[in-house]
Scaffold this motif. Structure first.
Motif, short mmCIF file in Angstrom:
data_model
loop_
_atom_site.label_atom_id
_atom_site.label_comp_id
_atom_site.label_asym_id
_atom_site.label_seq_id
_atom_site.Cartn_x
_atom_site.Cartn_y
_atom_site.Cartn_z
N PRO A 1 0.97 -1.08 -0.24
CA PRO A 1 0.04 0.15 0.01
C PRO A 1 0.59 1.32 -0.42
O PRO A 1 2.17 1.25 0.25
N CYS A 2 0.61 2.34 -0.30
CA CYS A 2 1.08 3.22 -0.16
C CYS A 2 0.98 4.08 1.13
O CYS A 2 2.46 3.69 1.39
N SER A 3 0.34 4.07 1.43
CA SER A 3 0.29 4.24 3.98
C SER A 3 -0.32 2.68 4.26
O SER A 3 -1.40 2.23 3.40
N LEU B 1 8.37 -5.19 -0.15
CA LEU B 1 7.51 -5.20 1.01
C LEU B 1 7.17 -3.61 0.70
O LEU B 1 8.38 -3.41 2.17
N ARG B 2 6.11 -2.97 0.49
CA ARG B 2 6.48 -1.71 0.52
C ARG B 2 5.49 -0.98 1.04
O ARG B 2 3.98 -1.65 1.52
N GLY B 3 5.31 -0.33 2.24
CA GLY B 3 4.14 0.31 3.43
C GLY B 3 4.48 1.68 3.94
O GLY B 3 5.50 1.94 4.49
N PHE C 1 5.61 6.85 7.70
CA PHE C 1 5.96 9.12 7.69
C PHE C 1 5.17 8.90 6.16
O PHE C 1 6.13 8.94 4.98
N LYS C 2 4.46 10.00 6.08
CA LYS C 2 3.72 10.29 4.02
C LYS C 2 3.95 11.63 4.04
O LYS C 2 3.56 12.63 5.11
N PRO C 3 4.46 11.83 3.51
CA PRO C 3 5.46 13.24 3.22
C PRO C 3 3.96 13.99 2.11
O PRO C 3 3.75 13.61 0.78
N VAL D 1 5.03 -0.66 -7.06
CA VAL D 1 3.73 -0.15 -6.94
C VAL D 1 2.95 -0.43 -5.71
O VAL D 1 3.48 -1.20 -5.33
N GLU D 2 1.90 0.25 -5.69
CA GLU D 2 0.90 0.66 -4.58
C GLU D 2 -0.27 -0.67 -4.69
O GLU D 2 -1.34 -0.10 -6.18
N VAL D 3 -0.13 -0.72 -3.95
CA VAL D 3 -1.52 -2.34 -4.76
C VAL D 3 -2.58 -1.84 -2.89
O VAL D 3 -1.52 -1.68 -1.58
MN MN Z 1 2.16 6.84 -3.18
#
Ligand code: MN
Ligand code: PEP
Length: 358
Positions: free
Chosen positions: A104-106, A128-130, A133-135, A300-302
């Motif tokens: 996921p993006c976040s 695995l991405r996630g 801390f989101k800009p 990729v975001e999923v």
């Molecule tokens: Mn994103």
């Protein structure tokens, strides 16, 4: 410049060259090549260049002293012709295998992360991405779960066996993020945050450096140079689109950057068609294009329910779309994997081969 040591050079001769470089106020970086040690001389050499080159040439065990024509030194192929392979947990990035970073993006909740992680792991993701801390462009939108998200990511690593990547936004977050994550991501907005680059250059974790949305390839490589010259050789570059006059897509994915980077640098190159396009239905074709152009991987975001996502839902693949992308990307990678490497050198080798036949 870099010093090419003779194949027969002894440890003592190598050390003497390094001491000489230090005594001239420069910093030596040695690299064990296929057959010999090469030592990059980095720092501000100015008008003393010729003098230093001839002094180094005269030292015992030195075969040649060669200038590096590019402003980026340690990241250049001239200094380091072999591809850098980043190894993290069971994953290898840049060795000709296909890296797929997905998630996921976040990180929004434990359940959302685990549902996504289990699915992407079962369908061929290697990392695995996630976001923790989101800009975010707006201060009024979801800013990420922070340390709570880092804990879920670490749990997801235990569950799936996949290394995890997450963004670090500030130097003072580096310690906590590296405690939980396997790969640190520097985002597009921070590509030229030199104190952050130096901070991630000092930790024993690979770093994925996203291209600044307004950065040239050379500025991007100079940013990578900050990380490598701070002591961290494990840098992955990620083309995530640059800002152009086009508005149908969120950014413009610079596909030519992929083979260009393979020529200029030994670092692995990943493409992120999610942030590059901003549209879910453009992600699969551009992932295929990136792999066809020779990318070492895709990010990729999923999201299991993109319509409910707290960030970047429009560009997040559904689980089924991820599966569909994976089944298409594998065969493309199979076709092009032999084309990996420096496109200029590969073309020259081909010319030699053609010449020999006549
Ligand atoms: Mn994103
Ligand atoms: C991300 O990958 O979550 C992200 C924010 O990407 P970028 O820095 O490329 O916008």
């Amino acid at each position: 410049m870099f010093v090419v040591m003779a194949v027969t050079a002894t440890e003592a001769e190598i050390n003497a060259v390094k001491s000489h470089i230090l005594s001239e106020g420069m910093t030596p970086f040695d690299h064990q090549g296929a057959e010999r040690v090469v030592i990059a001389v980095v720092g501000e050499v100015g008008p003393r260049k010729q003098h230093l080159m001839s002094k180094l040439s005269a030292l015992a065990g030195v075969e040649a002293v060669t200038p590096i024509s590019r402003p980026f030194k340690l990241t250049s192929r001239e200094f380091h012709p072999e591809d850098t392979v980043v190894r993290v947990l069971g994953a290898t990035i840049g060795d000709g295998s296909l890296t797929v970073m997905a998630g996921p993006c976040s990180v929004e909740s434990r359940e959302q992360l685990f549902e996504t992680a289990d699915f992407v792991a079962a369908h061929g993701a290697t990392v695995l991405r996630g976001g923790a801390f989101k800009p975010r462009t707006s201060p009024y939108t979801f800013q990420g779960l922070g340390v709570e998200a880092l804990r879920y990511l670490a749990e997801a690593r235990e569950r799936t066996g996949l290394p995890v990547i997450t963004e670090v936004m500030e130097p003072n977050q580096v310690d906590i993020v590296q405690e939980y994550a396997d790969i640190l991501q520097v985002g597009t907005r921070n590509m030229q945050n030199y104190s952050l680059l130096t901070a991630v250059g000092r930790v024993a974790r690979p770093v994925m450096l996203k291209r600044g949305y307004g950065a040239t390839v050379e500025e991007w490589l100079m940013a990578a140079e900050y990380i490598v010259s701070s002591g961290n050789p494990n840098v992955i570059l990620c083309e995530r689109g640059i800002r152009t006059f086009e508005t149908y897509t969120r950014n413009t994915m610079d596909l030519a950057a992929v083979p260009l980077l393979h020529h200029l640098t030994h670092l692995p190159v990943v493409v992120d068609p999610s942030h590059a396009t901003g549209k879910r239905w453009l992600v699969k074709p551009m992932a295929l294009a990136g792999v066809a152009a020779g990318a070492d991987g895709v990010m990729v975001e999923v999201h299991p329910r993109p319509d409910e996502a707290l960030s970047d839902g429009e560009q997040s693949l559904t689980l089924a779309e991820f599966e569909s992308m994976m089944s298409a990307v594998g065969p493309i990678h199979g076709h092009v994997r032999d084309l990996h490497g420096d496109p200029v050198l590969a073309a020259q080798a081909l010319e030699v081969g053609v010449g020999e036949k006549h």
